[in-house]
Design an enzyme around this catalytic site. Structure first.
Site, PDB file in Angstrom:
ATOM      1  N   ARG A 200     -26.176  14.377  31.263  1.00  0.00           N
ATOM      2  CA  ARG A 200     -26.254  14.380  32.734  1.00  0.00           C
ATOM      3  C   ARG A 200     -26.355  15.806  33.281  1.00  0.00           C
ATOM      4  NH1 ARG A 200     -20.640  11.171  33.140  1.00  0.00           N
ATOM      5  NH2 ARG A 200     -21.463  10.367  31.180  1.00  0.00           N
TER       6      ARG A 200
ATOM      7  N   LYS B 220     -17.716  15.068  18.559  1.00  0.00           N
ATOM      8  CA  LYS B 220     -17.708  13.666  18.149  1.00  0.00           C
ATOM      9  C   LYS B 220     -17.049  13.561  16.780  1.00  0.00           C
ATOM     10  CE  LYS B 220     -21.985  12.474  20.610  1.00  0.00           C
ATOM     11  NZ  LYS B 220     -21.453  11.481  21.544  1.00  0.00           N
TER      12      LYS B 220
HETATM   13  N1  BES Z   1     -25.654  10.995  23.608  1.00  0.00           N
HETATM   14  C1  BES Z   1     -24.445  10.375  23.969  1.00  0.00           C
HETATM   15  C2  BES Z   1     -24.586   8.887  24.268  1.00  0.00           C
HETATM   16  C3  BES Z   1     -25.059   8.003  23.147  1.00  0.00           C
HETATM   17  C4  BES Z   1     -24.180   7.142  22.523  1.00  0.00           C
HETATM   18  C5  BES Z   1     -26.387   7.966  22.778  1.00  0.00           C
HETATM   19  C6  BES Z   1     -24.621   6.305  21.521  1.00  0.00           C
HETATM   20  C7  BES Z   1     -26.830   7.129  21.758  1.00  0.00           C
HETATM   21  C8  BES Z   1     -25.940   6.286  21.141  1.00  0.00           C
HETATM   22  C9  BES Z   1     -23.893  11.049  25.230  1.00  0.00           C
HETATM   23  O1  BES Z   1     -24.186  12.381  25.377  1.00  0.00           O
HETATM   24  C10 BES Z   1     -22.408  10.967  25.134  1.00  0.00           C
HETATM   25  O2  BES Z   1     -21.859  11.574  24.274  1.00  0.00           O
HETATM   26  N2  BES Z   1     -21.806  10.229  26.043  1.00  0.00           N
HETATM   27  C11 BES Z   1     -20.409  10.089  26.090  1.00  0.00           C
HETATM   28  C12 BES Z   1     -19.975  10.247  27.522  1.00  0.00           C
HETATM   29  C13 BES Z   1     -18.507  10.393  27.702  1.00  0.00           C
HETATM   30  C14 BES Z   1     -18.022  11.701  27.130  1.00  0.00           C
HETATM   31  C15 BES Z   1     -18.202  10.324  29.172  1.00  0.00           C
HETATM   32  C16 BES Z   1     -20.050   8.721  25.547  1.00  0.00           C
HETATM   33  O3  BES Z   1     -20.812   7.766  25.786  1.00  0.00           O
HETATM   34  O4  BES Z   1     -19.062   8.600  24.870  1.00  0.00           O
HETATM   35 MN    MN Z   2     -22.782  13.654  24.385  1.00  0.00          MN
END
Ligand code: BES
Ligand code: MN
Ligand code: ZN
Length: 503
Positions: free
Chosen positions: A359, A283
Site C-alpha cells: 500500500r 515473515k
Molecule cells: N504481499 C503480502 C500479501 C500476500 C499474502 C500476498 C499472501 C500473496 C499471498 C502483503 O505485503 C502483506 O504482507 N500483507 C500483510 C498485511 C498486514 C501486515 C497488515 C498480511 O496480509 O499479512
Molecule cells: Mn508484505
C-alpha cells in the site's frame, strides 16, 4: 521469453475447419456434450452409426452422463477414420458459461496429449450463439493449457507436446478471432512467466527491461523513473519501502497512445514487489515467505495487458500502465517499524508494520497516475493475506468508489473466466488506521484487514473514479486447475484487456 509467430504457440497450431465431425478424419475427435444430449442430437447418432455403435457403447459402458468436467476416451478400431474418440461433459445447457468452453478445450487438449495424438478435431457448441467469442475462448483454453514453463529445469523430461494441431470443427474461417486469442494468450503467458520466475531472476531492473521490450516491440511510450527521479517527485512512501534493498527501485510507466484523440484515458497500476520478506516485521518460515516472489503479480498482469493492448491497438482509448517496482528487504538501512514517511501528496504515514508495504508503494503510484488526468484508475495488488482468508484462492476482492466501474469490471472478469467479488468500502473502519503522530498508520487491526488496506489506498486518490483488485489468492495455483498448470495463473490480464476494450 515465449515467442509466438503466426497462429502457433510452440508446437501447437489451432485452426478452424468447416467439416462437421461426421466428415472429419484424424487422430482424435473430441466432442462436447451437455447432460442428456445423446438422445436428442441427431448428428451424434449418425456418428454412432458411422462408428459401428462405438459412441453408444462408450457412453453405456462408463455411464457417461455429460456432467461438467467429466471425460471419457476410447480407442476405435484401426480401420476407423478416427483413431480415438473423446467425450467431454459440459454440464447442463442452462447453466453453461463461456469459461466452460476454455475448460472443455483444455480438457480435450490434455486428453489428446495423454493419448499421444498429433491431430485433434474438437467440436464444442457456441456459447450464447456468439461464434467469435466462443472460438476465442476455445483457442485460449487450448493454448493456455498447453503452455509449459521449463525455463528452470535442466531436463524438461517427458513434458514435450505431442499434439501438433487442433481443428475446431464446423466453423467458417475465424482467423481474426484466433489472432485475438493468441495476442491475449501472449500477455497471460508473459504474466505467468514473470510471476513464476524467482526473485533472483525477476528484479526491479529486469521488470524495467521487460517493459522496455514491450514498448519497443509493440509501440508503446516508455518512461522509467530512477530513484533520483522518484526523490524529486517526493515519493517518500515508495522509496521508504525500497531503501533496504541492494537493488535500485524502478518506477515503470508505459503509455498506449491511440491513433486519434482519445475518447477515454485510463491508468492501470500494478503492485510490483519482486520480493516481500516483510521488512523488519519479517515473515516467518512456512508463513509464505518462500512464496513472496509472487508479490509482483499485479505488475505482471499490468505488463501482460500492455503487451496485449499494444498488439490490439484500440482506436480511441489511451492506457497508462504503471508500477512502482522494488523489493521489501531488511538491512541496516531498513525502515524501522514506527518510522514516518511522506507520500508524494504530502500525507504522512506512520509505518506501524513494515510488512504492509504494498500500500505504501501503491500510494505514490496512485498519486502519480491521477496527475496524468485520467478518467479512471484501476490497481491490482497481491495486497493482503486477509483477502485470501475472506475469498480463498480463486476469487479476487474488488473495492471501488464508483459503481459504474464495479459493473464494468464484473462484466470484464466474467467474460474472462476470472472471478471477482465486490467487497464493502466501509469508511468507518478507517478509524483503525488513525495515528497519534502522523496522518495515518499503514496497518489497522487484524479484523477486516483487506478492507482497511483498500481504505488506506483510497486516501491517495482525490476524485478520479478508482477501483482496487486484491489478487493475493488467484495469482498462483498449487494444483492443476482447468487451463492452468500448477504455478502462476497470469490472473488479471484477460480481465484488464476486456475492461479496456469495452470502455
Ligand atoms: N504481499 C503480502 C500479501 C500476500 C499474502 C500476498 C499472501 C500473496 C499471498 C502483503 O505485503 C502483506 O504482507 N500483507 C500483510 C498485511 C498486514 C501486515 C497488515 C498480511 O496480509 O499479512
Ligand atoms: Mn508484505
Ligand atoms: Zn507484499
Amino acid at each position: 521469453m515465449y515467442q509466438i509467430k503466426g497462429l502457433r504457440l510452440p508446437g501447437m497450431d489451432v485452426q478452424t475447419s468447416e467439416l462437421s465431425y461426421l466428415d472429419w478424419c484424424g487422430d482424435a475427435l473430441a466432442i462436447g456434450l451437455f447432460v442428456d444430449d445423446y438422445e436428442v442430437v441427431d448428428e451424434l447418432q449418425s456418428l454412432n452409426n458411422r462408428l459401428n455403435g462405438m459412441v453408444k457403447e462408450l457412453i453405456n459402458e462408463v455411464g457417461f452422463d455429460g456432467k461438467e468436467g467429466s471425460i471419457t476416451a476410447t480407442r476405435l478400431g484401426s480401420n476407423s477414420p478416427i483413431k480415438k474418440l473423446i467425450l467431454l461433459g459440459l454440464g447442463k445447457h442452462e447453466t453453461f458459461k463461456l469459461d466452460g468452453l476454455r475448460q472443455a478445450a483444455a480438457l480435450a487438449t490434455k486428453a489428446a496429449q495423454k493419448e499421444k495424438s498429433k491431430i485433434l478435431g474438437l467440436s464444442l457448441p457456441p456459447w450464447n450463439s456468439d461464434i467469435p467469442l466462443s472460438t476465442q475462448s476455445i483457442a485460449e483454453g487450448i493454448w493456455l493449457s498447453s503452455h509449459q514453463d521449463n525455463r528452470f529445469k535442466s531436463d524438461p523430461g517427458e513434458t514435450k507436446n505431442v499434439l501438433e494441431q487442433v481443428s475446431l470443427l464446423g466453423l467458417t474461417d475465424q482467423t481474426s478471432t484466433l489472432v485475438r486469442a493468441q495476442q491475449i494468450v501472449s500477455g497471460v503467458i508473459l504474466a505467468r512467466e514473470l510471476v513464476s520466475a524467482p526473485a533472483n531472476v525477476v528484479t526491479p531492473a529486469s521488470m524495467a527491461e521487460t517493459a522496455t521490450t514491450i514498448a519497443h516491440t509493440h509501440g508503446l511510450e516508455l518512461e522509467i523513473l530512477e530513484q533520483s527521479d522518484c526523490e524529486s517527485l517526493g515519493m517518500g512512501a515508495f522509496l521508504g519501502v525500497a531503501q533496504a534493498s541492494d537493488l535500485p527501485p524502478k518506477f515503470i510507466h508505459l503509455t498506449y497512445n491511440p491513433p486519434v484523440t482519445p475518447r477515454r484515458k485510463v491508468a492501470i497500476i500494478g503492485k510490483g514487489l519482486t520480493f516481500d520478506c516483510g521488512g523488519l516485521n519479517i515473515k516467518v518460515a512456512g508463513g509464505s515467505i518462500e512464496m513472496m516472489k509472487v508479490d509482483m503479480a499485479g505488475a505482471a498482469a499490468t505488463l501482460g495487458a500492455a503487451k496485449v493492448i499494444g498488439q490490439i491497438r484500440p482506436k480511441d482509448i489511451q492506457v497508462h500502465f504503471i508500477s512502482a517496482v522494488t523489493e521489501n528487504m531488511i538491512s541496516g538501512r531498513a525502515i524501522h517499524p514506527g518510522d514516518i514517511l511522506t507520500a508524494a501528496n504530502g500525507k504522512t504515514i506512520e509505518v506501524n508494520n513494515t510488512d504492509a508495504e504494498g500500500r505504501l508503494t501503491l500510494a505514490d503510484a496512485l498519486i502519480f497516475a491521477e496527475k496524468l488526468g485520467v478518467d479512471a484508475l484501476l490497481d491490482l495488488a497481491t495486497l493482503t493475506g486477509a483477502c485470501v482468508v475472506a475469498l480463498g484462492d480463486d476469487i479476487a476482492g474488488l473495492w471501488t468508489t464508483d459503481e459504474r466501474m464495479a459493473d464494468e469490471l464484473k462484466t470484464a472478469a466474467n467474460l474472462a473466466g476470472e472471478k471477482v467479488w465486490q467487497m464493502p468500502m466501509e469508511e468507518k473502519y478507517f478509524e483503525g488506521l488513525k495515528s497519534i503522530v502522523a496522518d495515518m498508520k499503514n496497518t489497522g487491526p487484524r479484523a477486516a484487514g483487506s478492507i482497511t488496506a483498500a481504505l488506506f489506498l483510497k486516501q491517495f486518490v482525490k476524485e478520479t473514479p478508482w477501483a482496487h483488485l486484491d489478487i493475493a489468492g488467484p495469482v498462483w495455483t498449487e494444483k492443476e486447475r482447468g487451463y492452468h498448470q500448477p504455478g502462476a495463473t497470469g490472473y488479471g490480464v484477460r480481465t484488464l484487456v476486456n475492461w479496456i476494450l469495452a470502455l
